[in-house]
Structures are given as structure tokens and as C-alpha cells.
Design a protein around this motif. Structure first.
Motif, PDB file in Angstrom:
ATOM      1  N   THR A  61       3.618 -26.792   4.213  1.00 36.60           N
ATOM      2  CA  THR A  61       4.636 -25.775   4.414  1.00 36.60           C
ATOM      3  C   THR A  61       5.029 -25.197   3.068  1.00 36.60           C
ATOM      4  O   THR A  61       5.299 -25.942   2.136  1.00 36.60           O
ATOM      5  CB  THR A  61       5.867 -26.404   5.090  1.00 36.60           C
ATOM      6  N   CYS A  62       5.024 -23.879   2.987  1.00 37.92           N
ATOM      7  CA  CYS A  62       5.351 -23.266   1.704  1.00 37.92           C
ATOM      8  C   CYS A  62       6.829 -23.477   1.385  1.00 37.92           C
ATOM      9  O   CYS A  62       7.632 -23.781   2.257  1.00 37.92           O
ATOM     10  CB  CYS A  62       5.010 -21.787   1.722  1.00 37.92           C
ATOM     11  N   LYS A  63       7.161 -23.284   0.114  1.00 35.20           N
ATOM     12  CA  LYS A  63       8.516 -23.589  -0.339  1.00 35.20           C
ATOM     13  C   LYS A  63       9.556 -22.720   0.356  1.00 35.20           C
ATOM     14  O   LYS A  63      10.637 -23.192   0.700  1.00 35.20           O
ATOM     15  CB  LYS A  63       8.573 -23.383  -1.854  1.00 35.20           C
ATOM     16  N   PHE A  64       9.212 -21.469   0.553  1.00 43.14           N
ATOM     17  CA  PHE A  64      10.153 -20.571   1.204  1.00 43.14           C
ATOM     18  C   PHE A  64      10.468 -21.051   2.624  1.00 43.14           C
ATOM     19  O   PHE A  64      11.622 -21.092   3.051  1.00 43.14           O
ATOM     20  CB  PHE A  64       9.581 -19.151   1.240  1.00 43.14           C
ATOM     21  N   CYS A  65       9.437 -21.446   3.347  1.00 41.20           N
ATOM     22  CA  CYS A  65       9.656 -21.917   4.713  1.00 41.20           C
ATOM     23  C   CYS A  65      10.375 -23.263   4.728  1.00 41.20           C
ATOM     24  O   CYS A  65      11.153 -23.542   5.640  1.00 41.20           O
ATOM     25  CB  CYS A  65       8.337 -21.987   5.473  1.00 41.20           C
ATOM     26  N   LEU A  66      10.116 -24.103   3.703  1.00 36.34           N
ATOM     27  CA  LEU A  66      10.850 -25.367   3.603  1.00 36.34           C
ATOM     28  C   LEU A  66      12.341 -25.095   3.511  1.00 36.34           C
ATOM     29  O   LEU A  66      13.159 -25.783   4.123  1.00 36.34           O
ATOM     30  CB  LEU A  66      10.439 -26.126   2.343  1.00 36.34           C
TER      31      LEU A  66
ATOM     32  N   TYR B 264       8.576 -13.128   6.434  1.00 36.48           N
ATOM     33  CA  TYR B 264       7.382 -13.801   6.948  1.00 36.48           C
ATOM     34  C   TYR B 264       6.271 -13.714   5.915  1.00 36.48           C
ATOM     35  O   TYR B 264       6.367 -12.921   4.979  1.00 36.48           O
ATOM     36  CB  TYR B 264       6.920 -13.144   8.260  1.00 36.48           C
ATOM     37  N   HIS B 265       5.279 -14.528   6.074  1.00 40.48           N
ATOM     38  CA  HIS B 265       4.129 -14.422   5.183  1.00 40.48           C
ATOM     39  C   HIS B 265       2.867 -14.808   5.936  1.00 40.48           C
ATOM     40  O   HIS B 265       2.937 -15.437   7.007  1.00 40.48           O
ATOM     41  CB  HIS B 265       4.314 -15.305   3.946  1.00 40.48           C
ATOM     42  N   ASP B 266       1.718 -14.434   5.361  1.00 37.18           N
ATOM     43  CA  ASP B 266       0.465 -14.740   6.035  1.00 37.18           C
ATOM     44  C   ASP B 266       0.172 -16.239   5.936  1.00 37.18           C
ATOM     45  O   ASP B 266       0.754 -16.935   5.093  1.00 37.18           O
ATOM     46  CB  ASP B 266      -0.681 -13.932   5.416  1.00 37.18           C
ATOM     47  N   ASN B 267      -0.722 -16.696   6.790  1.00 35.16           N
ATOM     48  CA  ASN B 267      -1.112 -18.115   6.822  1.00 35.16           C
ATOM     49  C   ASN B 267       0.050 -19.068   7.054  1.00 35.16           C
ATOM     50  O   ASN B 267       0.016 -20.209   6.604  1.00 35.16           O
ATOM     51  CB  ASN B 267      -1.800 -18.531   5.520  1.00 35.16           C
ATOM     52  N   CYS B 268       1.071 -18.607   7.728  1.00 30.72           N
ATOM     53  CA  CYS B 268       2.237 -19.462   7.945  1.00 30.72           C
ATOM     54  C   CYS B 268       2.128 -20.124   9.312  1.00 30.72           C
ATOM     55  O   CYS B 268       1.924 -19.443  10.314  1.00 30.72           O
ATOM     56  CB  CYS B 268       3.511 -18.630   7.864  1.00 30.72           C
ATOM     57  N   ASP B 269       2.247 -21.442   9.334  1.00 25.75           N
ATOM     58  CA  ASP B 269       2.216 -22.159  10.599  1.00 25.75           C
ATOM     59  C   ASP B 269       3.607 -22.591  11.035  1.00 25.75           C
ATOM     60  O   ASP B 269       3.767 -23.538  11.800  1.00 25.75           O
ATOM     61  CB  ASP B 269       1.271 -23.361  10.521  1.00 25.75           C
ATOM     62  N   CYS B 270       4.612 -21.923  10.526  1.00 23.49           N
ATOM     63  CA  CYS B 270       5.979 -22.201  10.976  1.00 23.49           C
ATOM     64  C   CYS B 270       6.305 -21.245  12.119  1.00 23.49           C
ATOM     65  O   CYS B 270       5.897 -20.094  12.083  1.00 23.49           O
ATOM     66  CB  CYS B 270       6.974 -21.970   9.850  1.00 23.49           C
ATOM     67  N   ARG B 271       7.014 -21.745  13.101  1.00 19.17           N
ATOM     68  CA  ARG B 271       7.401 -20.889  14.226  1.00 19.17           C
ATOM     69  C   ARG B 271       8.916 -20.783  14.298  1.00 19.17           C
ATOM     70  O   ARG B 271       9.630 -21.716  13.983  1.00 19.17           O
ATOM     71  CB  ARG B 271       6.914 -21.482  15.559  1.00 19.17           C
TER      72      ARG B 271
HETATM   73 ZN   LIG Z   1       5.611 -20.499   5.667  1.00 21.27          ZN
END
Ligand SMILES: [Zn+2]
Length: 322
Positions: free
Chosen positions: A155-160, A181-188
Motif C-alpha cells: 500500500t502506498c504511503k498516501f493510501c496508508l 486516486y492513483h494508478d495501480n492502487c488496490d485500495c477500495r
Molecule cells: Zn494507493
């Protein structure tokens, strides 16, 4: 009791990634045919195909999210909202992005152009799904809260940071923050009508990991080329200990880093000594390995003079007492 099952969330992520993959394949087919001798014509062709594909596939991603919204609402309160899908599209913005990407082709770097276009598609698909969740939450008279829930490996830092907030109510402020949002993100983005949340989603752990990443640096090579590396002369003993005590190998570097970040986000390292280049610290932590194994792990840190972050200098499994 209406906790959202982890499997349902993983299914949604699979669906959305599948939609994104199909959209990318369609566009890629056109990109491969382009003859860049006529750059303006190519640019217009790319704008047209990307906008056409995203109108459709963005809506499909929105629909997957809307279905998920209604299913989880029915589980929680016994009734669907009749959630609606949005592709959250601004064709002019997409065109602007593609025009900027074309500059890369002017330098003849077609691969970079392809990558940029494909990542733009993924980003817009993820955004369509997330915006659909938030817009339905905003118009739902039962005012559910919503959260960004990681569902992939890393998980990227922003999504964390967002995941660490837990479930929040819809407001101008949260809509703004969660609207990134960003690409390749698996957060929902997930809505919830009660206190049960999502299976396995622990906002505090994400918050701690985010804090850890804010204040500490772990150079991955310290793990992959040293403490977990069987080929490293000096690292080999440590690698054997990680394998025997926790079942961890080089492939688990990401997992180990996550655990260390989470731990130091919550527990400050202990000061050791002041040196010429900086101050050294250590962390004594409990690490959870495979099949329920646990072990004490020691981490060495250096805070270089004039630097804000501590960097990892060593990590090893503590020798058992007795
Ligand atoms: Zn993310």
C-alpha cells in the motif's frame, strides 16, 4: 452484525482490475498501430480512443462499485439504496493529460508514452469506482461512513495515511482528501452503516505504519542483500535465523518492512549512543512470522546529524535466552 467479508472486497478489486486490464488492452491495440510521422493526427486518435474506452469501462467500474455498495447496504440495514454508477469523467482533462504525454514521444520515447497512457487509464478506472462509492454514500439518507481499505499486497504511503483514518462521514473535507486516486492502487473505498467495518481492516495498524514511514527509512537492500541473503558472507547467519525462527526468506522483505514500520510507528526506539556522524538507536520488537511463529527481532537505527529520519542500519533475530 454486518461485517463486510474480506472475500467480497477482494472480488471487487479483481473485478475492477479486470475492467482496467480490458480497457488497457483495447487502447494498447490502437497505440501499436500508430505511425508517429504525423504526430498531431496520432495525438487526436489517442485522445479519441482513450475517451471512448474510458466512457464505457469507467462506467463498468462504477457499476461494479455501485453493486458492491448496494450489496453491503442490504447486508447492514436490509435494504438497497439503488446505488448509481458514475464514470466520473472529464474528457477535456483526459485530453489535456494525453497532450502532455505526447511531449515524451517528441523525444521518440514511445514506451514511456504507452506507460503514461495506460497508467492514466488505470487511474481513471480506480477513480470511477471510488467516486461512485463516495457519491452514493453522500446521497444515502442513512449517512454511512466510508473508508479507504487496502486490499492488495503493498500500500502506498498516501493510501496508508487515508486507510489510517478509518471510517469517516462524508463532508467537503473528507470528500477532498479521499478524492485523490492513483494508478495501480488496490485500495477500495468502502461504505459502512454500522460499527462492524471490513473483515481484517485495522485502521490503527495502517496509521502506525504510516507514522513509521514518515519518520523512518528502511533501505530494502539491507534486507534483500544482507539480513535475508544466504549468499552474503556477513548476512548468511542472520538469513538462517530469519528462516528458522520465522520462516522468512528474501521474498518476505516487504512483509518484514511493513511490520517494522508498524512497530516503530507505535514504539519509539531506545537511544544507544551519540557518535561522530549521528545518534544510534535500537528497537526490540516481536515479529510475527509464517504459521504463527513469533520471535524477538532487534533493529538498529542511525539518526544522522541534521537528518529528521532514522535509517535502518541492521536487523536480526535476537538469540534465544538460555
Ligand atoms: Zn494507493
Amino acid at each position: 452484525m454486518a461485517q463486510i467479508p474480506r472475500a467480497a472486497l477482494d472480488y471487487l478489486t479483481k473485478e475492477i482490475n479486470g475492467i482496467s486490464a480490458d480497457a488497457k488492452t483495447k487502447v494498447l491495440r490502437v497505440l501499436k498501430e500508430l505511425d508517429w510521422n504525423d504526430a498531431p493526427a496520432c495525438r487526436d486518435a489517442v485522445v479519441d480512443v482513450v475517451n471512448a474506452v474510458l466512457d464505457n469501462y469507467g462506467l463498468a467500474a462504477g457499476q461494479a462499485a455501485a453493486d458492491f455498495f448496494d450489496v453491503s447496504r442490504e447486508m447492514a440495514v436490509g435494504e438497497k439504496l439503488g446505488a448509481t454508477a458514475t464514470a466520473d469523467r472529464d474528457p477535456a482533462a483526459t485530453e489535456g493529460a494525453i497532450r502532455a504525454f505526447v511531449d515524451n514521444v517528441n523525444d521518440g520515447d514511445c514506451d514511456a508514452f504507452e506507460r503514461l497512457v495506460l497508467s492514466r487509464i488505470d487511474y481513471e478506472i480506480k477513480r470511477a469506482a471510488g467516486t461512485t462509492m463516495m457519491e452514493n454514500a453522500a446521497r444515502d439518507p442513512l449517512s454511512p461512513r466510508f473508508a479507504r481499505v487496502p486490499s492488495g499486497g503493498e500500500t502506498c504511503k498516501f493510501c496508508l495515511m487515508l486507510a489510517g483514518r478509518g471510517f469517516v462521514y462524508h463532508s467537503k473535507k473528507t470528500a477532498g482528501e479521499f478524492g485523490h486516486y492513483h494508478d495501480n492502487c488496490d485500495c477500495r473505498t468502502v461504505a459502512s452503516w454500522d460499527k462492524d467495518g471490513v473483515e481484517g481492516y485495522d485502521p490503527t495498524a495502517y496509521h502506525n505504519e504510516w507514522l513509521g514511514r514518515e519518520n523512518f527509512t528502511i533501505p530494502e537492500a539491507k534486507l534483500t542483500r544482507y539480513s535475508l541473503c544466504m549468499e552474503s558472507e556477513r548476512g548468511r547467519d542472520k538469513a538462517i535465523a530469519f528462516r528458522d525462527a520465522l520462516g522468512f526468506t528474501e521474498e518476505d522483505a516487504g512483509e518484514i518492512m511493513g511490520q517494522v514500520y508498524r512497530w516503530v510507528g507505535e514504539h519509539e526506539p531506545a537511544f544507544r549512543e551519540s557518535g561522530k556522524y549521528g545518534d544510534s538507536y535500537t528497537t526490540d520488537m516481536v515479529m510475527v512470522g509464517k504459521s504463527g511463529k513469533t520471535a524477538r527481532v532487534v533493529v538498529g537505527w542511525m539518526k544522522d546529524h541534521g537528518k529528521d529520519k532514522m535509517r535502518l542500519t541492521t536487523i536480526y533475530v535476537a538469540r534465544r535466552k538460555g
